[in-house]
Motif scaffolding. Structure first.
Motif, short mmCIF file in Angstrom:
data_model
loop_
_atom_site.label_atom_id
_atom_site.label_comp_id
_atom_site.label_asym_id
_atom_site.label_seq_id
_atom_site.Cartn_x
_atom_site.Cartn_y
_atom_site.Cartn_z
N VAL A 138 0.84 -1.20 0.00
CA VAL A 138 0.00 0.00 0.00
C VAL A 138 0.87 1.25 0.00
N ALA A 139 1.89 1.27 0.85
CA ALA A 139 2.73 2.46 1.00
C ALA A 139 3.43 2.82 -0.31
N ARG A 140 3.79 1.82 -1.12
CA ARG A 140 4.47 2.10 -2.38
C ARG A 140 3.57 2.82 -3.38
N GLU A 141 2.27 2.77 -3.16
CA GLU A 141 1.34 3.44 -4.06
C GLU A 141 0.78 4.73 -3.46
N ILE A 142 1.52 5.28 -2.50
CA ILE A 142 1.16 6.57 -1.91
C ILE A 142 2.25 7.58 -2.25
N GLY A 143 1.83 8.77 -2.64
CA GLY A 143 2.77 9.85 -2.87
C GLY A 143 2.39 11.07 -2.06
N VAL A 144 3.39 11.73 -1.50
CA VAL A 144 3.17 12.99 -0.79
C VAL A 144 3.98 14.06 -1.50
N ILE A 145 3.34 15.17 -1.82
CA ILE A 145 3.98 16.23 -2.60
C ILE A 145 3.88 17.55 -1.85
N SER A 146 5.02 18.22 -1.71
CA SER A 146 5.04 19.62 -1.30
C SER A 146 6.18 20.30 -2.04
N PRO A 147 6.13 21.61 -2.22
CA PRO A 147 7.17 22.28 -2.99
C PRO A 147 8.47 22.49 -2.23
N TYR A 148 8.46 22.27 -0.91
CA TYR A 148 9.61 22.64 -0.09
C TYR A 148 10.38 21.42 0.42
N ARG A 149 11.66 21.41 0.22
CA ARG A 149 12.49 20.28 0.62
C ARG A 149 12.49 20.10 2.14
N ARG A 150 12.52 21.20 2.85
CA ARG A 150 12.52 21.09 4.31
C ARG A 150 11.23 20.43 4.80
N GLN A 151 10.11 20.78 4.19
CA GLN A 151 8.85 20.15 4.56
C GLN A 151 8.86 18.66 4.22
N ASN A 152 9.39 18.31 3.08
CA ASN A 152 9.43 16.90 2.70
C ASN A 152 10.30 16.09 3.65
N ASN A 153 11.40 16.66 4.10
CA ASN A 153 12.23 15.96 5.09
C ASN A 153 11.48 15.77 6.40
N ARG A 154 10.74 16.79 6.80
CA ARG A 154 9.96 16.68 8.04
C ARG A 154 8.87 15.62 7.90
N ILE A 155 8.21 15.56 6.76
CA ILE A 155 7.17 14.56 6.53
C ILE A 155 7.76 13.16 6.59
N ARG A 156 8.91 12.95 5.97
CA ARG A 156 9.55 11.63 6.01
C ARG A 156 9.83 11.21 7.45
N GLN A 157 10.31 12.13 8.26
CA GLN A 157 10.59 11.82 9.66
C GLN A 157 9.33 11.42 10.41
N GLU A 158 8.25 12.17 10.16
CA GLU A 158 6.97 11.87 10.83
C GLU A 158 6.42 10.53 10.38
N LEU A 159 6.54 10.21 9.10
CA LEU A 159 6.05 8.93 8.61
C LEU A 159 6.76 7.78 9.31
N LEU A 160 8.09 7.86 9.42
CA LEU A 160 8.86 6.80 10.08
C LEU A 160 8.50 6.68 11.55
N ARG A 161 8.18 7.79 12.16
CA ARG A 161 7.82 7.77 13.58
C ARG A 161 6.51 7.01 13.81
N HIS A 162 5.64 7.01 12.80
CA HIS A 162 4.35 6.35 12.94
C HIS A 162 4.38 4.88 12.54
N ASP A 163 5.08 4.56 11.45
CA ASP A 163 5.08 3.17 10.97
C ASP A 163 6.27 2.99 10.01
N GLU A 164 7.08 1.99 10.25
CA GLU A 164 8.27 1.77 9.41
C GLU A 164 7.90 1.53 7.95
N ALA A 165 6.74 0.92 7.71
CA ALA A 165 6.33 0.64 6.33
C ALA A 165 6.14 1.92 5.53
N LEU A 166 5.87 3.03 6.21
CA LEU A 166 5.64 4.29 5.51
C LEU A 166 6.92 4.88 4.93
N ALA A 167 8.04 4.24 5.19
CA ALA A 167 9.28 4.66 4.53
C ALA A 167 9.18 4.44 3.02
#
Length: 269
Positions: A138-167
């Protein structure tokens, strides 16, 4: 041609030079009907339509059933395929402002921690009911888009904090996502401020067209509707703001038809 800029695509230039040779494609084979309607009404004067009934009728539940998994559950995933989570009344969902640090531009440095938290919690809610070995599918078919690299890094960190599969979720900028597609797309608008400043990247409104049209079956937009629609006194943002107003108006029309939902972020975890 004189007067063109990097914001003018090669296609637009050719269309202007050779209008007799222009054929406008009105059928698309990615987005289901509600997502297509949103894109069509916002950017194509209502001309864009799904190419087949199968494309128009795609649902998140149908895709999961094809993987042998149950229908989605949770606060947003079992409802209409277009969801706007508006943060305009959420005092915790303000952007960080532009931070200038060595080697980084203002566009790279902006983020919104509350939006990142919301997105991670919602995606964890989507994958949590599935067996651990299927969450990656399921996670491989999810995309998250924002224009800012700093935001994308923060989102990646939050995803990992919730569930390893979301990497396995692809989190990227609009420009890097161009040409890609996913069953589920989540868009983080990030900008939320008293000045109603949407910034240089959002002022290029074509990026929003690219972002929301990556979705096949479910589209979630998280952001401050007010920042993107009210006057800011910045002429360079005026053209883009007209498109954002059209976007949110189209979501409201879809909501009245039962094909979209508008949620207040304060009601989410």
């Amino acid at each position: 041609e004189a007067g063109d800029s990097l914001r003018t695509s090669a296609f637009e230039r050719l269309a202007r030079l050779y209008p007799h040779a222009l054929i406008t494609l009105t059928e698309q084979y990615r987005m289901n009907a509600p997502i297509c309607t949103l894109v069509s009404e916002t950017f194509y004067d209502g001309r864009l339509v799904p190419g087949t009934d199968e494309v128009a009728g795609r649902t998140l539940a149908g895709w999961l059933a094809g993987l042998g998994m149950p229908e989605p559950s949770g606060s947003i995933w079992s409802g209409p395929p277009v969801v706007l989570i508006t943060t305009e009344a959420d005092p915790n969902a303000r952007d960080s402002g532009a931070r200038f640090t060595a080697g980084r531009s203002a566009d790279e440095a902006r983020d919104n921690p509350r939006e990142a938290e919301i997105i991670a919690a919602l995606l964890a809610e989507l994958v949590r009911p599935f067996p651990q070995e299927r969450r990656l599918d399921v996670a491989r078919e999810i995309g998250v888009i924002s224009p800012y690299r700093r935001q994308n890094n923060r989102i990646r960190q939050e995803l990992l904090r919730h569930d390893e599969a979301l990497a396995a979720v692809r989190v990227d900028t609009v420009d890097r996502f161009q040409g890609g597609e996913r069953e589920v797309i989540v868009v983080s608008l990030v900008n939320s401020n008293d000045e109603a400043a949407i910034g240089r990247l959002h002022a290029e409104w074509r990026r929003m067209n690219v972002a929301i049209s990556r979705a096949r079956r479910a589209l979630v937009i998280v952001g401050d509707r007010s920042t993107f629609t009210r006057d800011s006194g910045r002429p360079e943002e005026d053209e883009a703001r007209r498109y954002y107003r059209a976007l949110f108006a189209a979501i409201e029309r879809l909501e009245r038809q039962g094909q979209a939902r508008v949620l207040d972020s304060r009601r989410l975890p």
